[in-house]
Write a protein that holds these residues in place. Structure first.
Motif, mmCIF file in Angstrom:
data_model
loop_
_atom_site.group_PDB
_atom_site.id
_atom_site.type_symbol
_atom_site.label_atom_id
_atom_site.label_comp_id
_atom_site.label_asym_id
_atom_site.label_seq_id
_atom_site.Cartn_x
_atom_site.Cartn_y
_atom_site.Cartn_z
ATOM 1 N N ARG A 70 20.314 1.242 6.183
ATOM 2 C CA ARG A 70 20.172 0.258 7.246
ATOM 3 C C ARG A 70 20.325 0.963 8.595
ATOM 4 O O ARG A 70 21.261 1.737 8.798
ATOM 5 N N VAL A 71 19.417 0.702 9.495
ATOM 6 C CA VAL A 71 19.413 1.382 10.788
ATOM 7 C C VAL A 71 20.663 1.010 11.587
ATOM 8 O O VAL A 71 20.977 -0.171 11.773
ATOM 9 N N VAL A 86 15.512 0.336 5.791
ATOM 10 C CA VAL A 86 14.536 1.424 5.790
ATOM 11 C C VAL A 86 14.768 2.368 4.618
ATOM 12 O O VAL A 86 15.830 2.381 4.002
ATOM 13 N N MET A 87 13.734 3.150 4.337
ATOM 14 C CA MET A 87 13.870 4.293 3.448
ATOM 15 C C MET A 87 13.116 5.453 4.076
ATOM 16 O O MET A 87 12.317 5.266 4.987
ATOM 17 N N TYR A 136 8.705 9.102 9.877
ATOM 18 C CA TYR A 136 8.869 9.254 8.440
ATOM 19 C C TYR A 136 9.788 8.191 7.851
ATOM 20 O O TYR A 136 10.218 8.305 6.699
ATOM 21 N N ALA A 137 10.082 7.167 8.634
ATOM 22 C CA ALA A 137 10.892 6.042 8.152
ATOM 23 C C ALA A 137 9.971 4.878 7.810
ATOM 24 O O ALA A 137 9.033 4.569 8.553
ATOM 25 N N MET A 151 11.773 1.936 -3.865
ATOM 26 C CA MET A 151 10.582 2.221 -3.057
ATOM 27 C C MET A 151 9.953 3.573 -3.357
ATOM 28 O O MET A 151 8.724 3.697 -3.467
ATOM 29 N N GLU A 152 10.772 4.622 -3.459
ATOM 30 C CA GLU A 152 10.183 5.953 -3.660
ATOM 31 C C GLU A 152 9.407 6.044 -4.965
ATOM 32 O O GLU A 152 8.240 6.466 -4.962
ATOM 33 N N PRO A 153 9.991 5.665 -6.126
ATOM 34 C CA PRO A 153 9.161 5.712 -7.334
ATOM 35 C C PRO A 153 7.949 4.786 -7.269
ATOM 36 O O PRO A 153 6.903 5.093 -7.833
ATOM 37 N N THR A 154 8.071 3.673 -6.557
ATOM 38 C CA THR A 154 6.911 2.786 -6.411
ATOM 39 C C THR A 154 5.815 3.462 -5.593
ATOM 40 O O THR A 154 4.624 3.266 -5.846
#
Length: 352
Positions: A70-71, A86-87, A136-137, A151-154
């Motif tokens: 979280r930002v 965010v990721m 890159y966020a 999110m990343e594996p998706t």
């Protein structure tokens, strides 16, 4: 100081939670409070000393590439505000990029000099706070605060589907049936995106108990546990998303599609395992059927955006079902131990 999960690459048994300096954001960086971190096979390989590289001048690497945060602070004009979910994108192009990197396709890097957060020469996201360049966020829907770590594996799966569709578009292509081999996180998320495309989705895995069959059924898909050749003979799928990396499965699906079939390989195989192959028959099948085989790994920001959209429209309870264990930061060693019934293991960074 803050707490972070670190490892000395190429040194088995070096996994440790340590105090490290708080991150200092650059002019265009977000400062993010870490919420959660996903664990995958790559992480376990790094912990086992089989892979990974620390940042230049350092002997330890902060782990973690499947991020969620979280930002806390955002620079003006970044498009982010404090509180945003965010990721962070994993890969960065080489400072002297190849042609692919230069055009923003650094997931297709030709020279291999890219870097990756938590994997290769860049510290990762396994810390109580981290910084990320705003470019890159990736923003996530606020509803995904429990499951956005997927999110990343998706994004990896989103790229795989994009590759399949681009290959298929070389001629008339209206696929109806897809077979996904492997019901781990990649396989199940591939099935999710296949169901979202309105396809007849089939998932093959050896497991007959636990949550996997029910997760597949909840998508309106069909679960199989029979031998691969038997399943492909019955289905003759238009598309195969291969997510096991098992050599015998890979060979079976190469010749198991219908005409003009597309096989996308996403599972990374272990070296040193030898199989006897009738290369002539394999070649004959691929050529005469106009079949295609494509490998797919990593993702670029376009695929992360596609993944964010897919997750925003997915059933939250179904996504939650993929996360079978949540482990607190100080007990992170448990997360890197594979256990029966695991699908996705998550480390919580915020004490929740």
């Amino acid at each position: 100081m803050m707490r972070a999960i670190t490892v000395k690459p190429s040194s088995p048994g070096s996994l440790d939670v340590r105090d490290v300096p708080d991150p200092v954001p650059g002019e265009s960086d977000l400062l993010v409070d870490g919420l959660a971190l996903g664990v995958c096979g790559t992480d376990r390989e790094i912990v086992a000393g089989e892979y990974g590289a620390a940042p230049p001048g350092h002997d330890r690497l902060i782990l973690g590439h499947e991020s969620l945060g979280r930002v806390r602070e955002a620079p003006p004009g970044s498009g982010f505000t404090p509180g945003d979910l965010v990721m962070g994108v994993v890969r960065r192009p080489d400072p002297e990029p190849c042609g692919a990197c230069e055009h923003g396709e650094f997931d297709m890097c030709r020279n291999g000099r890219y870097t990756e957060r938590g994997i290769k020469e860049r510290d990762g996201y396994a810390s109580q706070s981290w910084t990320i360049e705003s470019d890159y966020a990736i923003p996530l829907d606020a509803r995904l605060d429990r499951v956005g770590v997927l999110m990343e594996p998706t994004s990896v799966v989103a790229k795989a589907w994009e590759q399949v569709e681009r290959v298929g578009a070389r001629a008339w292509f209206e696929p109806e049936r897809v077979l996904v081999t492997g019901a781990g996180p990649i396989g199940l998320l591939a099935a999710l995106l296949g169901a979202g495309r309105g396809l007849d989705v089939h998932v093959l895995d050896r497991v007959t108990e636990g949550p996997k069959p029910a997760l597949v059924a909840a998508l309106g898909a069909t679960y199989h546990s029979d031998e691969v050749g038997k399943v492909t003979s019955a289905l003759r799928p238009d598309i195969v998303i291969e997510a096991t990396g098992a050599g015998s499965v890979v060979l079976d699906v190469l010749t198991g599609t219908g005409g003009y079939g597309v096989v996308c390989l996403t599972g990374v195989s272990s070296a040193g395992r030898t199989l006897t192959v009738d290369a002539g028959a394999l070649n004959r099948e691929l050529v005469l059927e106009n079949d295609a085989v494509v490998g797919s790994v990593n993702a670029n920001p376009r695929h992360y955006q596609q993944a964010a959209q897919a997750l925003a429209h997915a059933d939250l309870d179904w996504l939650e079902g993929l996360i079978t264990r949540r482990v607190p930061l100080e007990r992170c060693h448990e997360a890197y131990e594979a256990r029966p019934g695991d699908i996705k293991v998550v480390i919580t960074l915020d004490g929740a």
